[in-house]
Design a protein around this motif. Structure first.
Motif, PDB file in Angstrom:
ATOM      1  N   LEU A  51      76.016  17.099-120.355  1.00 46.42           N
ATOM      2  CA  LEU A  51      76.760  17.537-119.169  1.00 46.42           C
ATOM      3  C   LEU A  51      76.749  16.463-118.087  1.00 46.42           C
ATOM      4  N   ARG A  52      75.609  15.806-117.930  1.00 42.94           N
ATOM      5  CA  ARG A  52      75.496  14.737-116.916  1.00 42.94           C
ATOM      6  C   ARG A  52      76.424  13.574-117.265  1.00 42.94           C
ATOM      7  N   GLY A  59      66.273  19.305-124.873  1.00 39.72           N
ATOM      8  CA  GLY A  59      66.920  19.228-123.569  1.00 39.72           C
ATOM      9  C   GLY A  59      68.137  18.321-123.526  1.00 39.72           C
ATOM     10  N   GLU A 109      79.827  14.404-116.219  1.00 40.95           N
ATOM     11  CA  GLU A 109      79.934  14.363-114.763  1.00 40.95           C
ATOM     12  C   GLU A 109      80.002  12.932-114.228  1.00 40.95           C
ATOM     13  N   ASN A 125      63.538  23.031-124.021  1.00 42.43           N
ATOM     14  CA  ASN A 125      64.112  24.366-123.972  1.00 42.43           C
ATOM     15  C   ASN A 125      63.676  25.191-125.176  1.00 42.43           C
ATOM     16  N   LEU A 182      69.640  24.551-118.566  1.00 42.52           N
ATOM     17  CA  LEU A 182      70.064  23.364-117.854  1.00 42.52           C
ATOM     18  C   LEU A 182      68.909  22.560-117.281  1.00 42.52           C
ATOM     19  N   GLN A 183      67.692  22.915-117.653  1.00 41.48           N
ATOM     20  CA  GLN A 183      66.508  22.186-117.208  1.00 41.48           C
ATOM     21  C   GLN A 183      66.358  20.910-118.017  1.00 41.48           C
ATOM     22  N   GLU A 184      65.751  19.916-117.418  1.00 37.49           N
ATOM     23  CA  GLU A 184      65.513  18.656-118.112  1.00 37.49           C
ATOM     24  C   GLU A 184      64.379  18.778-119.128  1.00 37.49           C
ATOM     25  N   LYS A 234      69.297   8.945-121.113  1.00 42.47           N
ATOM     26  CA  LYS A 234      68.654   9.157-119.814  1.00 42.47           C
ATOM     27  C   LYS A 234      68.358   7.833-119.113  1.00 42.47           C
ATOM     28  N   PRO A 260      71.621  19.145-120.854  1.00 45.70           N
ATOM     29  CA  PRO A 260      71.792  18.589-119.506  1.00 45.70           C
ATOM     30  C   PRO A 260      72.254  17.128-119.514  1.00 45.70           C
ATOM     31  N   SER A 261      71.807  16.359-120.492  1.00 47.10           N
ATOM     32  CA  SER A 261      72.226  14.955-120.565  1.00 47.10           C
ATOM     33  C   SER A 261      73.691  14.828-120.951  1.00 47.10           C
ATOM     34  N   GLU A 298      72.178   5.923-117.864  1.00 51.66           N
ATOM     35  CA  GLU A 298      73.215   6.900-117.540  1.00 51.66           C
ATOM     36  C   GLU A 298      74.549   6.260-117.169  1.00 51.66           C
TER      37      GLU A 298
END
Length: 167
Positions: free
Chosen positions: A90-91, A84, A94, A135, A130-132, A50, A87-88, A53
């Motif tokens: 996936l990020r 969580g 991306e 989960n 998909l929330q930071e 995080k 999401p990282s 990135e």
């Protein structure tokens, strides 16, 4: 490696090489995965991912290490979802579309989460996943639904040991 990453959280170089070291320590070694999990490696690597990135080495090594942890142990898979990490991962895919190592490691990590935890695929549209933030509810639902029981961790470990002996 975990202690160095925590002590030098501001250092891109320490985060990169620490993530790489943890990646190697957790690859094909259930003892290494157990020690890394107990030491908080998933949380430490996720924090580095995080914070940095744009660093493809940290993203690739971090995704790979998270994927290694998810490989054979349902408790570790659950932990990765709860903190969580999805999401990282996936990020990183991306943000680094032209970095083959990031793409390979990120896809492998997702594969370990999805192949070994069939329920993750069932809940992919779940916005909570998909929330930071943590989960916890999602991971608890997986366990309650019985979706995270495709692989018996003990039998998987025995198969892995037998494969190692044959080689």
């Amino acid at each position: 490696a975990i202690n160095a990453m925590r002590a030098f959280g501001h250092s891109r170089e320490v985060q990169a090489w620490g993530s790489a070291a943890l990646r190697h320590l957790t690859h094909n070694c259930w003892q290494g995965r157990a020690r890394a999990t107990a030491g908080g490696a998933a949380q430490t690597v996720l924090k580095a991912m995080k914070a940095f990135e744009s660093d493809s080495m940290i993203q690739a090594a971090g995704s790979a290490m998270l994927g290694h942890l998810a490989h054979e142990n349902s408790e570790e898979r659950t932990l990765i979802i709860k903190i969580g990490a999805l999401p990282s991962i996936l990020r990183s895919l991306e943000l680094h579309p032209d970095a083959p190592k990031v793409q390979a490691c990120g896809c492998a990590a997702l594969g370990n989460l999805f192949v070994y935890a069939a329920g993750v695929a069932d809940h992919l549209e779940d916005p909570a996943l998909l929330q930071e933030e943590d989960n916890d509810g999602f991971a608890d639902n997986l366990a309650e639904d019985g979706h995270d029981t495709l692989v018996d961790d003990d039998s998987q470990q025995q198969q892995h040991q037998q494969q190692q002996q044959q080689q």
